[in-house]
Design an enzyme around this catalytic site. Structure first.
Site, PDB file in Angstrom:
ATOM      1  N   SER A 125       0.841  -1.202   0.000  1.00  0.00           N
ATOM      2  CA  SER A 125       0.000   0.000   0.000  1.00  0.00           C
ATOM      3  C   SER A 125       0.876   1.253   0.000  1.00  0.00           C
ATOM      4  O   SER A 125       2.055   1.186  -0.342  1.00  0.00           O
ATOM      5  CB  SER A 125      -0.926  -0.032   1.222  1.00  0.00           C
ATOM      6  OG  SER A 125      -1.886   0.996   1.121  1.00  0.00           O
ATOM      7  N   ASN A 126       0.306   2.398   0.369  1.00  0.00           N
ATOM      8  CA  ASN A 126       1.064   3.641   0.454  1.00  0.00           C
ATOM      9  C   ASN A 126       0.552   4.453   1.643  1.00  0.00           C
ATOM     10  O   ASN A 126      -0.361   4.019   2.337  1.00  0.00           O
ATOM     11  CB  ASN A 126       0.953   4.422  -0.862  1.00  0.00           C
ATOM     12  CG  ASN A 126      -0.491   4.683  -1.213  1.00  0.00           C
ATOM     13  OD1 ASN A 126      -1.206   5.359  -0.489  1.00  0.00           O
ATOM     14  ND2 ASN A 126      -0.949   4.110  -2.329  1.00  0.00           N
ATOM     15  N   HIS A 127       1.124   5.635   1.846  1.00  0.00           N
ATOM     16  CA  HIS A 127       0.830   6.391   3.067  1.00  0.00           C
ATOM     17  C   HIS A 127      -0.417   7.275   2.967  1.00  0.00           C
ATOM     18  O   HIS A 127      -0.642   8.093   3.853  1.00  0.00           O
ATOM     19  CB  HIS A 127       2.020   7.281   3.431  1.00  0.00           C
ATOM     20  CG  HIS A 127       3.223   6.509   3.855  1.00  0.00           C
ATOM     21  ND1 HIS A 127       3.231   5.734   4.979  1.00  0.00           N
ATOM     22  CD2 HIS A 127       4.449   6.376   3.287  1.00  0.00           C
ATOM     23  CE1 HIS A 127       4.409   5.159   5.108  1.00  0.00           C
ATOM     24  NE2 HIS A 127       5.168   5.524   4.087  1.00  0.00           N
ATOM     25  N   SER A 128      -1.201   7.152   1.917  1.00  0.00           N
ATOM     26  CA  SER A 128      -2.363   8.043   1.785  1.00  0.00           C
ATOM     27  C   SER A 128      -3.312   7.894   2.984  1.00  0.00           C
ATOM     28  O   SER A 128      -3.652   6.776   3.382  1.00  0.00           O
ATOM     29  CB  SER A 128      -3.115   7.702   0.493  1.00  0.00           C
ATOM     30  OG  SER A 128      -4.345   8.388   0.480  1.00  0.00           O
ATOM     31  N   ALA A 146      -5.017   7.436  -3.966  1.00  0.00           N
ATOM     32  CA  ALA A 146      -3.643   7.033  -4.286  1.00  0.00           C
ATOM     33  C   ALA A 146      -3.696   5.546  -4.630  1.00  0.00           C
ATOM     34  O   ALA A 146      -3.428   4.681  -3.788  1.00  0.00           O
ATOM     35  CB  ALA A 146      -2.740   7.296  -3.094  1.00  0.00           C
TER      36      ALA A 146
END
Ligand code: CTP
Length: 402
Positions: free
Chosen positions: A209-212, A276
Site C-alpha cells: 500500500s502507500n501512506h495516503s 492514491a
C-alpha cells in the site's frame, strides 16, 4: 449576498479564539446580516462585550436577566427569531453542554430552543480536540443535525501545533453563504470522488500500500456535498468518518476501485480522482501465510501493473463530464503533471507537493498547483485541506458555469 437580511445569533464562548469573533461580527454585518451576539460569562474574560456590541450595533446579551434595566432576555424568543445560530468559538465545555442538553447559561438555553440551523465552530487545544469525549460530543451534535465548521490545523495559543484553531471568520461566513445560497451552485449535479490508498494483498495477512490518509479526498467530498452536489465517495481503507451527505462505497483493492468507478462514472457530472491507487499488484495472492523459511535471504514478489482508472475514465468521458486527476511528484512536477493531464484527458490536474513542509499525505494541510487544459498553472499557498478542497471546488464551479 445570500445572508443579507438574515438574523444571525452569534454565540461566543470562553476561548482565546474569542478575539476572532470581533472580525466575524464585522464580516457578518458587512455581508448584510443582523447580528445578535450572546456571550457565555467566561467569554467576557476574553473579549469585551462593548467591542461586539459596537460592531454588531446591538447590546450583547450574557445573562437571562439584566438587573440594571430589569429586562428579561427571553431565550425562546431569541432562538426563534434567528435564521441561524452560529457558535464561534465553541469551547470544549459548551460543546459538552450542548451534547448533553445542559442549560446553565443563556447561550445553552438558546441552543436548546433553536429551530433554525445551528453552526458550531470549535476552538481548543489539540489534545482537548482529539480527546474521545470531545469527539463523541461532536458526533452527537452531528446526529442532532448541527453543522460543524471544523477547526483548522496550525499553531495554537498553548504553543503547541495541531488541529484546534478556530476556522477563519471568512470560512465561517462562507459556510453560512453556502447554506443560504439557493439554489446551491452544484445542486442537481452528481459527483464521484475517490479517496485513500488501496491495499493489494500478497497473502492473507500482508499487503502492499502507500501512506495516503484519504483526508484530501474526504475534504473534497465534504465540500462538494456542502455545495449541493450528490456525492458518491469511493474510498479505499481509511480511518475517517463518512462525510455528511455523501454515499460511501468502500473498496480495498485497485481492481475493486476500478469496478466501483465504472459503475458510477457515467452518472457523474464531476469526477475527482484523488485516491492514491496502487500502480502495481501482486501477480498471485498466496492463500496461506508465506513462511520466511530457514535458508533463503531474499524473497521476491512478482508484481503486475494495475489498470490506470483515471486513464480509462478519460477515454470514456463525454463532453458534459468534468474529470479531475491528481499528480504526486517528487521530480519535475509541472512537466509530468502536464503530460498526465493530456494523456488522461483531464479538465484539470492538481499537482501535490512532496517538497513543502506540512504538505502531503498524512497531515491536515496541503500545497497544490492547479494546471488547466491550456497548461496555465495556478499555485496556491500551504493551507488546511478543507481550504484546499474549497479552492478545487471553486475551479469546478467555474468550469460547470462556463
Ligand atoms: N490513478 C488511477 N489509477 C491508477 C493509478 C493512478 O486512477 N492505477 C490516478 C490517481 O488517482 C491520480 C492520477 O492517476 O489522480 C495520477 O496518479 P500518479 O500516481 O501521480 O501517477 P501515475 O499516472 O500513476 O504515473 P506515475 O506513477 O508514472 O507518476
Amino acid at each position: 449576498m445570500a445572508i443579507r437580511g438574515k438574523q444571525v445569533l452569534l454565540g461566543v464562548c470562553g476561548s482565546i479564539a474569542a478575539y476572532k469573533s470581533a472580525h466575524l461580527t464585522r464580516l457578518l454585518v458587512k455581508a448584510g446580516a443582523e447580528v445578535q451576539v450572546v456571550m457565555t460569562p467566561d467569554a467576557t474574560n476574553f473579549i469585551a462585550p462593548l467591542t461586539l456590541a459596537t460592531l454588531s450595533g446591538k447590546p450583547v446579551l450574557v445573562d437571562y436577566f439584566d438587573p440594571a434595566s430589569g429586562e428579561w432576555n427571553n431565550h425562546v424568543h431569541l432562538a426563534l427569531a434567528a435564521d441561524a445560530v452560529v457558535v464561534a468559538p465553541a469551547s470544549a465545555n459548551t460543546l459538552a453542554k450542548f451534547a448533553q442538553g445542559l442549560c446553565d447559561n443563556l447561550l445553552c438555553a438558546i441552543y436548546l430552543s433553536a429551530k433554525s440551523p445551528v453552526f458550531v465552530a470549535p476552538a481548543m487545544d489539540l489534545d482537548m480536540w482529539q480527546h474521545g469525549a470531545t469527539q463523541a460530543n461532536m458526533a452527537r451534535l452531528k446526529s442532532f443535525g448541527n453543522h460543524i465548521i471544523p477547526p483548522n490545523d496550525g499553531p495554537l495559543a498553548s504553543g503547541l501545533s495541531g488541529t484546534g484553531r478556530l476556522a477563519e471568520p471568512e470560512q465561517i461566513v462562507g459556510a453560512l453563504v453556502v447554506h443560504f445560497s439557493d439554489p446551491k451552485p452544484l445542486a442537481g449535479k452528481r459527483a464521484l470522488v475517490t479517496a485513500g490508498p488501496t491495499h493489494e494483498a500478497i497473502d492473507p495477512v500482508r499487503y502492499i500500500s502507500n501512506h495516503s490518509s484519504g483526508k484530501m479526498g474526504y475534504a473534497i467530498a465534504t465540500e462538494l456535498a456542502s455545495l449541493g452536489a450528490d456525492v458518491v465517495l469511493v474510498s479505499g481503507p481509511t480511518n475517517l468518518p463518512v462525510p455528511d451527505g455523501t454515499k460511501i462505497v468502500p473498496v480495498t483493492t485497485a481492481a475493486e476501485m476500478l469496478n466501483a468507478c465504472l459503475t458510477e462514472f457515467d452518472k457523474a457530472d464531476i469526477t475527482v480522482m484523488s485516491a492514491a491507487v496502487a500502480d502495481f499488484t501482486s501477480k498471485s495472492v498466496a492463500d496461506r501465510k508465506i513462511k520466511k523459511g530457514n535458508e533463503e535471504h531474499q524473497f521476491a514478489i512478482e508484481l503486475v501493473k494495475t489498470t490506470d482508472i483515471l486513464a480509462v475514465l478519460g477515454e470514456r468521458k463525454s463532453k458534459r463530464q468534468i474529470l479531475i486527476g491528481f499528480a504526486l511528484e517528487t521530480d519535475d512536477g509541472l512537466a509530468s503533471a502536464k503530460e498526465k493531464l493530456r494523456r488522461k484527458n483531464l479538465d484539470f490536474i492538481v499537482l501535490n507537493s512532496m517538497q513543502d513542509e506540512g504538505a502531503g499525505f498524512a497531515g491536515d494541510s496541503n500545497k497544490i498547483t492547479i494546471i488547466d487544459r491550456n497548461h496555465v498553472a495556478e499555485e496556491f499557498d500551504l493551507k488546511p485541506k478543507s481550504e484546499v478542497a474549497a479552492d478545487i471546488c471553486t475551479r469546478i464551479i467555474s468550469l460547470i458555469s462556463r
